[in-house]
Design an enzyme around this catalytic site. Structure first.
Site, PDB file in Angstrom:
ATOM      1  CE  LYS A   6      -5.571  -7.465  -5.054  1.00 11.75           C
ATOM      2  NZ  LYS A   6      -5.070  -8.830  -5.051  1.00 11.75           N
ATOM      3  CB  THR A  11      -8.602  -5.473  -1.404  1.00 10.14           C
ATOM      4  OG1 THR A  11      -8.912  -4.294  -0.682  1.00 10.14           O
ATOM      5  CG2 THR A  11      -8.353  -5.069  -2.845  1.00 10.14           C
ATOM      6  CE1 TYR A  71      -3.569  -4.550  -4.653  1.00 13.69           C
ATOM      7  CE2 TYR A  71      -4.602  -2.993  -3.153  1.00 13.69           C
ATOM      8  CZ  TYR A  71      -4.264  -4.283  -3.488  1.00 13.69           C
ATOM      9  OH  TYR A  71      -4.624  -5.323  -2.673  1.00 13.69           O
ATOM     10  CG  HIS A  72      -7.887  -0.314  -4.057  1.00  8.42           C
ATOM     11  ND1 HIS A  72      -7.151   0.733  -3.564  1.00  8.42           N
ATOM     12  CD2 HIS A  72      -8.007  -1.194  -3.036  1.00  8.42           C
ATOM     13  CE1 HIS A  72      -6.849   0.498  -2.284  1.00  8.42           C
ATOM     14  NE2 HIS A  72      -7.353  -0.668  -1.947  1.00  8.42           N
ATOM     15  CB  SER A 100      -5.097   3.164  -5.292  1.00  9.98           C
ATOM     16  OG  SER A 100      -5.136   1.746  -5.203  1.00  9.98           O
ATOM     17  CB  THR A 108       1.612   8.304  10.296  1.00 11.25           C
ATOM     18  OG1 THR A 108       1.643   6.902  10.015  1.00 11.25           O
ATOM     19  CG2 THR A 108       3.005   8.774  10.635  1.00 11.25           C
ATOM     20  NE  ARG A 148       2.281   3.585   7.334  1.00  8.45           N
ATOM     21  CZ  ARG A 148       3.297   4.416   7.072  1.00  8.45           C
ATOM     22  NH1 ARG A 148       4.448   3.937   6.693  1.00  8.45           N
ATOM     23  NH2 ARG A 148       3.151   5.727   7.183  1.00  8.45           N
ATOM     24  CB  VAL A 194      -3.345   1.013   8.873  1.00  7.48           C
ATOM     25  CG1 VAL A 194      -4.452   0.023   9.049  1.00  7.48           C
ATOM     26  CG2 VAL A 194      -3.441   2.095   9.922  1.00  7.48           C
ATOM     27  NE  ARG A 245      -3.258   5.761   1.378  1.00 12.56           N
ATOM     28  CZ  ARG A 245      -3.272   4.445   1.451  1.00 12.56           C
ATOM     29  NH1 ARG A 245      -4.402   3.785   1.302  1.00 12.56           N
ATOM     30  NH2 ARG A 245      -2.178   3.769   1.699  1.00 12.56           N
ATOM     31  CB  VAL A 246      -8.063  11.214  -3.872  1.00  9.37           C
ATOM     32  CG1 VAL A 246      -9.492  11.681  -4.137  1.00  9.37           C
ATOM     33  CG2 VAL A 246      -7.062  12.248  -4.373  1.00  9.37           C
ATOM     34  CD  GLU A 247      -8.109   7.725   2.612  1.00  6.82           C
ATOM     35  OE1 GLU A 247      -8.118   6.540   2.234  1.00  6.82           O
ATOM     36  OE2 GLU A 247      -7.482   8.097   3.628  1.00  6.82           O
ATOM     37  CG  ASP A 282       6.602 -13.299 -13.898  1.00  6.90           C
ATOM     38  OD1 ASP A 282       5.490 -13.184 -13.360  1.00  6.90           O
ATOM     39  OD2 ASP A 282       7.058 -12.484 -14.725  1.00  6.90           O
TER      40      ASP A 282
HETATM   41  N1  LIG Z   1      -2.010  -7.950   3.475  1.00  6.41           N
HETATM   42  C1  LIG Z   1      -3.188  -7.348   3.418  1.00  6.41           C
HETATM   43  O1  LIG Z   1      -3.557  -6.589   4.312  1.00  6.41           O
HETATM   44  C2  LIG Z   1      -4.128  -7.615   2.267  1.00  6.41           C
HETATM   45  C3  LIG Z   1      -5.435  -7.110   2.326  1.00  6.41           C
HETATM   46  C4  LIG Z   1      -6.302  -7.355   1.261  1.00  6.41           C
HETATM   47  C5  LIG Z   1      -5.883  -8.078   0.172  1.00  6.41           C
HETATM   48  N2  LIG Z   1      -4.599  -8.559   0.130  1.00  6.41           N
HETATM   49  C6  LIG Z   1      -4.191  -9.338  -1.041  1.00  6.41           C
HETATM   50  O2  LIG Z   1      -3.656 -10.575  -0.611  1.00  6.41           O
HETATM   51  C7  LIG Z   1      -2.589 -10.964  -1.461  1.00  6.41           C
HETATM   52  C8  LIG Z   1      -1.345 -11.270  -0.635  1.00  6.41           C
HETATM   53  O3  LIG Z   1      -1.001 -10.121   0.108  1.00  6.41           O
HETATM   54  P1  LIG Z   1       0.334 -10.035   0.944  1.00  6.41           P
HETATM   55  O4  LIG Z   1       0.133  -8.998   1.977  1.00  6.41           O
HETATM   56  O5  LIG Z   1       0.752 -11.386   1.367  1.00  6.41           O
HETATM   57  O6  LIG Z   1       1.341  -9.444  -0.141  1.00  6.41           O
HETATM   58  P2  LIG Z   1       2.824  -9.892  -0.495  1.00  6.41           P
HETATM   59  O7  LIG Z   1       3.358  -8.895  -1.444  1.00  6.41           O
HETATM   60  O8  LIG Z   1       3.602 -10.109   0.754  1.00  6.41           O
HETATM   61  O9  LIG Z   1       2.613 -11.287  -1.214  1.00  6.41           O
HETATM   62  C9  LIG Z   1       2.453 -11.451  -2.584  1.00  6.41           C
HETATM   63  C10 LIG Z   1       3.558 -12.369  -3.079  1.00  6.41           C
HETATM   64  O10 LIG Z   1       3.349 -12.602  -4.468  1.00  6.41           O
HETATM   65  C11 LIG Z   1       4.577 -12.460  -5.142  1.00  6.41           C
HETATM   66  N3  LIG Z   1       4.318 -12.044  -6.516  1.00  6.41           N
HETATM   67  C12 LIG Z   1       3.809 -10.881  -6.971  1.00  6.41           C
HETATM   68  N4  LIG Z   1       3.726 -10.880  -8.307  1.00  6.41           N
HETATM   69  C13 LIG Z   1       4.180 -12.087  -8.713  1.00  6.41           C
HETATM   70  C14 LIG Z   1       4.347 -12.687  -9.980  1.00  6.41           C
HETATM   71  N5  LIG Z   1       4.051 -12.049 -11.102  1.00  6.41           N
HETATM   72  N6  LIG Z   1       4.842 -13.942 -10.030  1.00  6.41           N
HETATM   73  C15 LIG Z   1       5.164 -14.607  -8.902  1.00  6.41           C
HETATM   74  N7  LIG Z   1       5.028 -14.092  -7.669  1.00  6.41           N
HETATM   75  C16 LIG Z   1       4.549 -12.831  -7.582  1.00  6.41           C
HETATM   76  C17 LIG Z   1       5.370 -11.443  -4.346  1.00  6.41           C
HETATM   77  O11 LIG Z   1       6.753 -11.582  -4.550  1.00  6.41           O
HETATM   78  C18 LIG Z   1       4.946 -11.744  -2.917  1.00  6.41           C
HETATM   79  O12 LIG Z   1       5.823 -12.637  -2.292  1.00  6.41           O
HETATM   80  C19 LIG Z   1      -2.398  -9.839  -2.461  1.00  6.41           C
HETATM   81  O13 LIG Z   1      -3.060 -10.166  -3.661  1.00  6.41           O
HETATM   82  C20 LIG Z   1      -3.064  -8.667  -1.798  1.00  6.41           C
HETATM   83  O14 LIG Z   1      -3.558  -7.748  -2.741  1.00  6.41           O
HETATM   84  C21 LIG Z   1      -3.720  -8.338   1.161  1.00  6.41           C
END
Ligand SMILES: NC(=O)c1ccc[n+]([C@@H]2O[C@H](COP(=O)([O-])OP(=O)(O)OC[C@H]3O[C@@H](n4cnc5c(N)ncnc54)[C@H](O)[C@@H]3O)[C@@H](O)[C@H]2O)c1
Length: 507
Positions: free
Chosen positions: A275, A225, A271-272, A269, A343, A331, A328, A417-419, A155
């Site tokens: 970031k 992001t 989440y954002h 959100s 969707t 999906r 998106v 969402r609210v956007e 972790d």
């Molecule tokens: N995929 C996208 O479209 C996108 C777009 C913009 C930003 N991001 C950012 O890029 C990064 C990777 O995205 P992704 O799509 O590969 O997501 P993902 O969830 O597939 O990958 C993240 C990985 O980190 C691991 N993780 C999370 N918390 C953890 C912790 N505390 N300790 C150890 N491991 C942990 C998860 O198990 C996962 O395997 C993220 O930070 C995401 O916010 C992704």
């Protein structure tokens, strides 16, 4: 680059993680710049090289092009066997980048605690593209690509373990993907919002402290992001994190330069918001401790392909389609394969920055081999195009109907969402193309076709069908849990084009 040089040829020891600065360096002007104490008899600026003992103390002005430790590769000069640690190695991007880098001669280590697998299971879903356990993935990497990845289950918030691993590996670059990346997941209820912010914000903050103590010379590639910026209704350009030097604030008949200041953020959100909080924490760490970081404002990633993940079924990366974790385009293609109308939320006029998986890997590589200078906090907007959601649906439907003989339709849903559903969008993304030599190679049509190729395989179609109940959105920003109602169903080509167009400024 235009003069035929590789993008990082003129970088010097200032950028190199092997340089140990040895005094007479004054970083007080840090954050965006450095100040060097003028040279004099007793004021020589000195460094040592961790990789080249024989040089002793010397001035930090050797360029990557001149240094034998930096070798030419496809995406710039690369530090020989450069050690890169990937946090979040099991994830969609982390796994893809691990194989990609290791296959190009980087020494790759990484951690993951499988949070993503657990969250998707919590939704009652699974990755559409089956992926094996990590041990089997690592074996496949060895057997099929002849690469060894140094992986630890861990972790990110276990600071003791993480510190020990970083001390052991001494990575020269750290890519931080290890966050919970889902806007809807963060909007489910208080528990989920708190968990996302705890995991993401505290994880990053702890990491920064470990980097300060153990590997202050290592560059941090932190994933932000494009959603940090929001979509300003004024149409103000989304600059690369900081205002350009010639930006001016005019107010009350007076004016000020905004150059170098952080641009406004308008996350949409919790989440954002995590970031955005990360952004400030990373920015401060660069300022206080001379850490160096690229904060990467990444667009929405789509796709399934790099040569490495396509090399064997056990090497594929995950692909999710549930309302929490599906992005998106991923999906849409899944919905098209299953025969569910695509969707769109609300008007579908939302414009978003996007980039194909393989192009995103190239961007990351170019940034890894071009580390910022000590104290430098830099932001890049990593997108290859701006697309309206309803146009993306048209593209997916067109490829599905014409090349895969499907009958894809599109539906507009009540927006959970609210956007803003209609807004101008101008994005500045100059650094990757101009300073780092990036030129997108993968069109949306091409990647969508590759996705259909994979997702129409019988065993994958079966997996899509098994979990089709997780596709429709139920998580509303209001807190209510109610499936979005259908506003309209239509066929591709029926709608007139029009409204705002996105503008991507790469020059
Ligand atoms: N995929 C996208 O479209 C996108 C777009 C913009 C930003 N991001 C950012 O890029 C990064 C990777 O995205 P992704 O799509 O590969 O997501 P993902 O969830 O597939 O990958 C993240 C990985 O980190 C691991 N993780 C999370 N918390 C953890 C912790 N505390 N300790 C150890 N491991 C942990 C998860 O198990 C996962 O395997 C993220 O930070 C995401 O916010 C992704």
């Amino acid at each position: 680059m235009s003069d035929g040089k590789l993008h990082n040829a003129d970088n010097t020891c200032w950028n190199c993680p092997a340089a140990k600065f040895r005094g007479n360096v004054d970083f007080r002007g840090c954050g965006q710049s450095r100040r060097i104490v003028p040279k004099g008899e007793d004021k020589q600026l000195m460094i040592e090289c961790r990789r080249r003992d024989e040089l002793g103390h010397f001035e930090p002005n050797i360029t990557f092009e001149q240094c034998p430790e930096w070798e030419k590769m496809e995406y710039g000069y690369m530090l020989k066997n450069m050690k890169v640690m990937i946090l979040g190695m099991d994830g969609y991007l982390g796994w893809t980048l691990s194989l990609w880098l290791a296959n190009r001669g980087f020494e790759v280590s990484g951690i993951d605690d499988y949070t993503r697998r657990d969250c998707v299971m919590e939704k009652g879903s699974h990755t559409v593209v089956p992926i094996p356990r990590m041990t089997k993935k690592l074996e496949a990497a060895r057997d099929e690509l002849d690469i060894t990845l140094n992986f630890r289950k861990m972790d990110l918030n276990d600071r003791k373990k993480l510190r020990e691993f970083i001390e052991e590996v001494k990575p020269e670059s750290i890519v931080h993907y290890a966050e919970i990346p889902s806007p809807p997941y963060s909007m489910v209820d208080a528990e989920h919002a708190i968990e996302v912010q705890r995991n993401n914000v505290l994880g990053t903050l702890g990491l920064l402290h470990i980097m300060r103590d153990v590997v202050p010379m290592t560059s941090l590639l932190k994933l932000g992001t494009m959603g940090e910026y929001g979509s300003p209704l004024t149409g103000r350009p989304l600059f690369e994190g900081l205002f350009p030097n010639d930006a001016i604030l005019e107010w009350n008949d007076r004016e000020w330069s905004l150059g170098g200041e952080m641009t406004p953020r308008d996350p949409h959100s919790f989440y954002h918001v995590s970031k955005v909080q990360d952004t400030y924490n990373v920015y401060e760490a660069c300022k206080y401790w001379w850490l160096r970081s690229y904060d990467i404002m990444q667009g929405i990633i789509y796709g399934v392909h790099t040569d490495e993940v396509a090399a064997h079924p056990d090497l594929r990366t995950r692909l999710d389609y549930d309302e929490w974790f599906g992005t998106v385009i991923n999906r849409f293609v899944t919905q098209a394969v299953h025969g569910i109308p695509l969707t769109i939320y609300g008007e579908g006029e939302q414009i978003r920055g996007m980039i194909a998986l393989q192009d995103a890997m190239e961007c990351m590589t170019r940034l890894i081999v071009s580390p910022p200078e000590p104290g430098q906090y830099d932001v890049v907007n990593q997108v290859s195009g701006l697309h309206k959601i309803k146009d993306v649906a048209e593209t997916v439907a067109e490829v599905g109907n014409e090349k895969f003989d499907l009958d894809v339709t599109i539906q507009r849903l009540e927006n959970p969402r609210v956007e803003a559903e209609k807004h101008p969008m101008e994005v500045v993304s100059r650094k990757l193309p101009q300073e780092h030599g990036f030129d997108p190679k993968v069109s949306m049509e091409k990647e969508v076709e590759r996705m259909f190729d994979l997702l129409t395989k019988e065993e994958i179609k079966k997996r899509i069908k098994e979990k089709k109940h997780v596709i429709m959105p139920r998580t509303r920003w209001s807190g209510e849990k109610k499936e979005s109602g259908v506003l309209e169903v239509y066929k591709p080509g029926e709608k007139e084009k029009g409204g705002y167009e996105g503008r991507l400024d790469t020059e």
